[in-house]
Design a protein around this motif. Structure first.
Motif, PDB file in Angstrom:
ATOM      1  N   ASN A   4      73.493  20.161  17.839  1.00  0.00           N
ATOM      2  CA  ASN A   4      73.173  18.943  18.605  1.00  0.00           C
ATOM      3  C   ASN A   4      74.434  18.404  19.286  1.00  0.00           C
ATOM      4  OD1 ASN A   4      70.468  18.964  17.693  1.00  0.00           O
ATOM      5  ND2 ASN A   4      71.086  17.990  15.780  1.00  0.00           N
TER       6      ASN A   4
ATOM      7  N   GLU B  43      63.817  32.728   2.537  1.00  0.00           N
ATOM      8  CA  GLU B  43      63.707  31.791   1.402  1.00  0.00           C
ATOM      9  C   GLU B  43      62.306  31.176   1.334  1.00  0.00           C
ATOM     10  OE1 GLU B  43      68.453  30.640   1.322  1.00  0.00           O
ATOM     11  OE2 GLU B  43      67.010  29.079   1.820  1.00  0.00           O
TER      12      GLU B  43
ATOM     13  N   ALA C  36      69.771   9.372  12.476  1.00  0.00           N
ATOM     14  CA  ALA C  36      68.483   9.338  13.170  1.00  0.00           C
ATOM     15  C   ALA C  36      67.296   9.419  12.203  1.00  0.00           C
ATOM     16  CB  ALA C  36      68.410  10.495  14.169  1.00  0.00           C
ATOM     17  N   GLU C  37      67.513  10.064  11.058  1.00  0.00           N
ATOM     18  CA  GLU C  37      66.409  10.169  10.098  1.00  0.00           C
ATOM     19  C   GLU C  37      66.240   8.835   9.370  1.00  0.00           C
ATOM     20  OE1 GLU C  37      66.055  13.964   7.867  1.00  0.00           O
ATOM     21  OE2 GLU C  37      67.904  14.502   8.874  1.00  0.00           O
TER      22      GLU C  37
ATOM     23  N   ALA D  66      72.027   7.643  18.166  1.00  0.00           N
ATOM     24  CA  ALA D  66      73.067   7.330  19.151  1.00  0.00           C
ATOM     25  C   ALA D  66      72.703   8.050  20.440  1.00  0.00           C
ATOM     26  CB  ALA D  66      74.417   7.794  18.643  1.00  0.00           C
TER      27      ALA D  66
ATOM     28  N   LEU E 224      65.612  22.372   0.279  1.00  0.00           N
ATOM     29  CA  LEU E 224      64.375  22.234   1.059  1.00  0.00           C
ATOM     30  C   LEU E 224      63.599  23.546   1.166  1.00  0.00           C
ATOM     31  CD1 LEU E 224      65.587  19.507   1.663  1.00  0.00           C
ATOM     32  CD2 LEU E 224      65.245  19.894   4.098  1.00  0.00           C
TER      33      LEU E 224
ATOM     34  N   PHE F 148      78.863  30.856   2.190  1.00  0.00           N
ATOM     35  CA  PHE F 148      77.472  30.418   2.061  1.00  0.00           C
ATOM     36  C   PHE F 148      76.781  31.154   0.935  1.00  0.00           C
ATOM     37  CE2 PHE F 148      75.304  34.021   4.059  1.00  0.00           C
ATOM     38  CZ  PHE F 148      76.285  34.545   4.885  1.00  0.00           C
TER      39      PHE F 148
ATOM     40  N   GLY G 122      81.020  19.714  10.407  1.00  0.00           N
ATOM     41  CA  GLY G 122      79.722  20.292  10.051  1.00  0.00           C
ATOM     42  C   GLY G 122      79.239  21.309  11.074  1.00  0.00           C
TER      43      GLY G 122
ATOM     44  N   HIS H 233      76.637  26.177   7.789  1.00  0.00           N
ATOM     45  CA  HIS H 233      76.367  26.284   6.356  1.00  0.00           C
ATOM     46  C   HIS H 233      76.819  25.047   5.587  1.00  0.00           C
ATOM     47  CE1 HIS H 233      74.678  30.238   6.371  1.00  0.00           C
ATOM     48  NE2 HIS H 233      75.714  30.749   7.003  1.00  0.00           N
TER      49      HIS H 233
ATOM     50  N   LYS I 129      64.255  26.036  -1.153  1.00  0.00           N
ATOM     51  CA  LYS I 129      64.376  26.711  -2.460  1.00  0.00           C
ATOM     52  C   LYS I 129      63.781  25.804  -3.542  1.00  0.00           C
ATOM     53  CE  LYS I 129      68.853  28.480  -0.887  1.00  0.00           C
ATOM     54  NZ  LYS I 129      68.979  27.515   0.238  1.00  0.00           N
TER      55      LYS I 129
ATOM     56  N   GLY J  92      73.792  11.251  10.006  1.00  0.00           N
ATOM     57  CA  GLY J  92      73.645  10.944   8.577  1.00  0.00           C
ATOM     58  C   GLY J  92      73.232  12.154   7.769  1.00  0.00           C
TER      59      GLY J  92
ATOM     60  N   PRO K 296      69.868  22.666   1.441  1.00  0.00           N
ATOM     61  CA  PRO K 296      69.509  23.923   0.769  1.00  0.00           C
ATOM     62  C   PRO K 296      68.276  23.841  -0.151  1.00  0.00           C
ATOM     63  CG  PRO K 296      71.874  23.775   0.893  1.00  0.00           C
ATOM     64  CD  PRO K 296      71.340  22.452   1.429  1.00  0.00           C
TER      65      PRO K 296
ATOM     66  N   ALA L 295      77.758  16.306   6.190  1.00  0.00           N
ATOM     67  CA  ALA L 295      79.130  16.137   6.684  1.00  0.00           C
ATOM     68  C   ALA L 295      79.447  14.651   6.878  1.00  0.00           C
ATOM     69  CB  ALA L 295      79.315  16.903   7.995  1.00  0.00           C
ATOM     70  N   GLY L 296      78.504  13.926   7.476  1.00  0.00           N
ATOM     71  CA  GLY L 296      78.725  12.488   7.706  1.00  0.00           C
ATOM     72  C   GLY L 296      78.864  11.722   6.399  1.00  0.00           C
TER      73      GLY L 296
HETATM   74  C1  LIG Z   1      66.005  24.462   4.810  1.00  0.00           C
HETATM   75  C2  LIG Z   1      67.477  24.697   4.863  1.00  0.00           C
HETATM   76  C3  LIG Z   1      68.090  25.439   3.856  1.00  0.00           C
HETATM   77  C4  LIG Z   1      69.445  25.664   3.900  1.00  0.00           C
HETATM   78  N1  LIG Z   1      70.014  26.413   2.909  1.00  0.00           N
HETATM   79  C5  LIG Z   1      71.329  26.681   2.942  1.00  0.00           C
HETATM   80  C6  LIG Z   1      71.927  27.488   1.914  1.00  0.00           C
HETATM   81  O1  LIG Z   1      71.271  27.971   1.012  1.00  0.00           O
HETATM   82  N2  LIG Z   1      73.255  27.711   1.982  1.00  0.00           N
HETATM   83  C7  LIG Z   1      74.024  27.211   2.966  1.00  0.00           C
HETATM   84  O2  LIG Z   1      75.222  27.450   2.976  1.00  0.00           O
HETATM   85  N3  LIG Z   1      73.498  26.421   3.965  1.00  0.00           N
HETATM   86  C8  LIG Z   1      72.164  26.161   3.970  1.00  0.00           C
HETATM   87  N4  LIG Z   1      71.601  25.402   4.958  1.00  0.00           N
HETATM   88  C9  LIG Z   1      72.446  24.895   6.054  1.00  0.00           C
HETATM   89  C10 LIG Z   1      73.060  23.537   5.741  1.00  0.00           C
HETATM   90  O3  LIG Z   1      72.087  22.692   5.183  1.00  0.00           O
HETATM   91  C11 LIG Z   1      73.647  22.919   7.013  1.00  0.00           C
HETATM   92  O4  LIG Z   1      74.698  23.732   7.433  1.00  0.00           O
HETATM   93  C12 LIG Z   1      74.120  21.495   6.782  1.00  0.00           C
HETATM   94  O5  LIG Z   1      73.020  20.666   6.552  1.00  0.00           O
HETATM   95  C13 LIG Z   1      74.892  20.962   7.975  1.00  0.00           C
HETATM   96  O6  LIG Z   1      75.250  19.645   7.734  1.00  0.00           O
HETATM   97  P1  LIG Z   1      75.599  18.632   8.923  1.00  0.00           P
HETATM   98  O7  LIG Z   1      75.924  17.346   8.242  1.00  0.00           O
HETATM   99  O8  LIG Z   1      76.564  19.238   9.836  1.00  0.00           O
HETATM  100  O9  LIG Z   1      74.253  18.481   9.769  1.00  0.00           O
HETATM  101  P2  LIG Z   1      72.776  18.072   9.385  1.00  0.00           P
HETATM  102  O10 LIG Z   1      72.488  18.364   7.951  1.00  0.00           O
HETATM  103  O11 LIG Z   1      71.904  18.692  10.415  1.00  0.00           O
HETATM  104  O12 LIG Z   1      72.765  16.501   9.582  1.00  0.00           O
HETATM  105  C14 LIG Z   1      72.934  15.900  10.844  1.00  0.00           C
HETATM  106  C15 LIG Z   1      72.197  14.593  10.874  1.00  0.00           C
HETATM  107  O13 LIG Z   1      72.536  13.904  12.062  1.00  0.00           O
HETATM  108  C16 LIG Z   1      71.376  13.332  12.634  1.00  0.00           C
HETATM  109  N5  LIG Z   1      71.591  13.146  14.065  1.00  0.00           N
HETATM  110  C17 LIG Z   1      71.620  14.090  15.024  1.00  0.00           C
HETATM  111  N6  LIG Z   1      71.873  13.531  16.227  1.00  0.00           N
HETATM  112  C18 LIG Z   1      72.003  12.205  16.016  1.00  0.00           C
HETATM  113  C19 LIG Z   1      72.259  11.101  16.872  1.00  0.00           C
HETATM  114  N7  LIG Z   1      72.457  11.250  18.180  1.00  0.00           N
HETATM  115  N8  LIG Z   1      72.300   9.851  16.325  1.00  0.00           N
HETATM  116  C20 LIG Z   1      72.124   9.703  14.980  1.00  0.00           C
HETATM  117  N9  LIG Z   1      71.881  10.709  14.135  1.00  0.00           N
HETATM  118  C21 LIG Z   1      71.830  11.953  14.643  1.00  0.00           C
HETATM  119  C22 LIG Z   1      70.293  14.348  12.303  1.00  0.00           C
HETATM  120  O14 LIG Z   1      69.011  13.746  12.363  1.00  0.00           O
HETATM  121  C23 LIG Z   1      70.681  14.742  10.877  1.00  0.00           C
HETATM  122  O15 LIG Z   1      70.111  13.870   9.949  1.00  0.00           O
HETATM  123  C24 LIG Z   1      70.227  25.139   4.957  1.00  0.00           C
HETATM  124  C25 LIG Z   1      69.613  24.400   5.977  1.00  0.00           C
HETATM  125  C26 LIG Z   1      68.243  24.187   5.934  1.00  0.00           C
HETATM  126  C27 LIG Z   1      67.578  23.396   7.035  1.00  0.00           C
END
Ligand SMILES: Cc1cc2nc3c(=O)[nH]c(=O)nc-3n(C[C@H](O)[C@H](O)[C@H](O)COP(=O)(O)OP(=O)(O)OC[C@H]3O[C@@H](n4cnc5c(N)ncnc54)[C@H](O)[C@@H]3O)c2cc1C
Length: 397
Positions: free
Chosen positions: A235, A154, A33-34, A79, A44, A313, A267, A285, A46, A8, A42, A11-12
């Motif tokens: 993950n 940051e 999971a959250e 999951a 978080l 990014f 993602g 990113h 900034k 969640g 981002p 990307a999801g």
């Molecule tokens: C503090 C911070 C600042 C950032 N700043 C930038 C920026 O300035 N520029 C930039 O380009 N990128 C930035 N990023 C990176 C960007 O946020 C990530 O690349 C992006 O969040 C990835 O998205 P995602 O959906 O793939 O994964 P995530 O955002 O990690 O989401 C995945 C979700 O899946 C859940 N999950 C995992 N495993 C399971 C499971 N088995 N069952 C159920 N749920 C599960 C997790 O708990 C999480 O909620 C930053 C990241 C952080 C942490």
């Protein structure tokens, strides 16, 4: 015909949005999971830490959106296993969810500081982590940030803007050196030093104690708060345990299909066979999450899609805002257009005389042109590339 998305995050959330926008009317389940609904990370490090962003602004959709779009949003559940033979996902609350098509978007987890006392260091991945740092850091705080990457810098900038005393510890000679190379990394070193951060480079933390950290050379740095920003790990356990091909992320085709045609990945976890770059790439990113989620959703619907977005990014630190487009080794040749010392420039990284990546710093609305220049594959004249009088679009010809 249930379509299930595990993860969640951004990307999801964008994937389920695309499923509905594309007219898919079957059941859609999003498992996270959250305990909070999907949000963007981002801010978080900034806007939320700087107090510039409203907490509500980080969420991808309103609470009502999920019900209005008939998305079965299951929060606070993880999951734990995939059964590809029966096409079902097992959850930690005992439920099983059947799928016709499945998207894995499980994101990344921050690396822990693996030294004695390392568990004392705060990490930053979730909203809860950001709130914790927000509460811990005041103008009187002595903060040590371990890691001179994007997140560490940051956090350092946000803490300095609160008046905290900040030290950043990094293993290389310059912050971000392994991404940007010496010349451009120096810009970030200068920025942080000019804003009063003590950069301790070429060293590492060997211990976190109740009142500080110890460095490799024996120095101790007093600290009230320690934050570690030392990278993330994708993950992939769910995918790997189910026998999907995994190697530095979940291996997917340019259509974001895994080694199982009913399962897709997007993602941070997706190691994509990128048609334009001609190699695999996994990008941790925001832009990849927001773009690849929708492409994966369309692939799930059977559309003939290809993910060929160049990595992109951004960061904001003090008065420096930048966007980076493309992908280049840190030691590639650099050509600069503009004022490096004044922090208003575009840096280009060249590979075989062609632009492989470009970074605009405090110059805006040029990333599309940089993208086009990279895509053109044109061999560039370095003097023209460096000259602000030459349109970037002319170089792409
Ligand atoms: C503090 C911070 C600042 C950032 N700043 C930038 C920026 O300035 N520029 C930039 O380009 N990128 C930035 N990023 C990176 C960007 O946020 C990530 O690349 C992006 O969040 C990835 O998205 P995602 O959906 O793939 O994964 P995530 O955002 O990690 O989401 C995945 C979700 O899946 C859940 N999950 C995992 N495993 C399971 C499971 N088995 N069952 C159920 N749920 C599960 C997790 O708990 C999480 O909620 C930053 C990241 C952080 C942490």
């Amino acid at each position: 015909m249930t379509y299930v998305v595990v993860g969640g995050g951004l990307a999801g959330a964008k994937a389920v949005e695309t499923l509905r926008e594309s007219g898919f009317e079957g059941p859609v389940t999003l498992i996270g999971a959250e305990t909070v609904r999907p949000y963007e990370r981002p801010p978080l490090s900034k806007g939320l830490l700087l107090g510039n962003d409203e907490p509500e602004s980080v969420f991808v959709h309103s609470t009502e959106w999920y019900a209005e779009h008939d998305v079965d949003l299951r929060l606070g559940v993880t999951a734990t296993a995939l059964d590809r033979a029966t096409k079902s996902v097992r959850l930690d609350n005992g439920d099983e969810v059947d799928y016709e098509k499945l998207l894995l978007a499980t994101g990344s987890s921050p690396r822990r500081l693996d030294v004695p006392g390392g568990e004392r260091a705060l990490l930053l991945r979730t909203l809860a982590d950001s709130h914790r740092i927000d509460e811990a850091v005041t103008k009187d705080t002595r903060l040590v940030v371990v890691g001179a990457g994007w997140i560490g810098l940051e956090v350092a900038a946000a803490a300095r803007s609160r008046g905290a005393q900040v030290t950043v510890v990094g293993t290389s000679a310059l912050p971000l050196q392994h991404i940007l190379g010496d010349r451009i990394a120096q810009v970030f070193a200068d920025l942080h030093r000019a804003n009063g951060t003590d950069l301790r480079m070429n060293t590492h933390v060997t211990e976190v104690t109740a009142d500080g950290v110890r460095l490799a050379d024996g120095t101790t740095l007093p600290a009230d708060v320690v934050v570690a920003g030392i990278g993330v790990t994708p993950n992939v356990a769910l995918a790997a345990d189910a026998g999907l091909a995994v190697d530095n992320g979940v291996l997917v085709s340019s259509k974001l299909t895994t080694s199982d045609p009913a399962i897709f990945a997007a993602g941070d976890i997706a190691n994509i066979d990128h048609p334009l770059l001609g190699r695999r790439i996994r990008v941790e990113h925001w832009d990849t999450a927001i773009r690849s989620g929708p492409v994966a959703a369309r692939a799930m619907l059977g559309e003939d899609v290809v993910y060929d977005r160049l990595p992109f990014f951004f960061t904001d630190q003090y008065d420096l805002g930048m966007e980076y487009t493309g992908s280049a080794p840190a030691d590639a040749e650099v050509v600069v257009r503009g004022d490096l010392a004044g922090r208003e420039f575009i840096a280009f990284w060249l590979v075989d005389g062609k632009v492989a990546a470009g970074m605009n710093v405090n110059i805006w609305d040029v990333s599309d042109q940089i993208d086009a220049l990279i895509r053109s594959g044109a061999t560039v004249d370095r003097a023209r590339l460096a000259s602000p009088n030459v349109e970037l679009s002319d170089l792409a010809a």
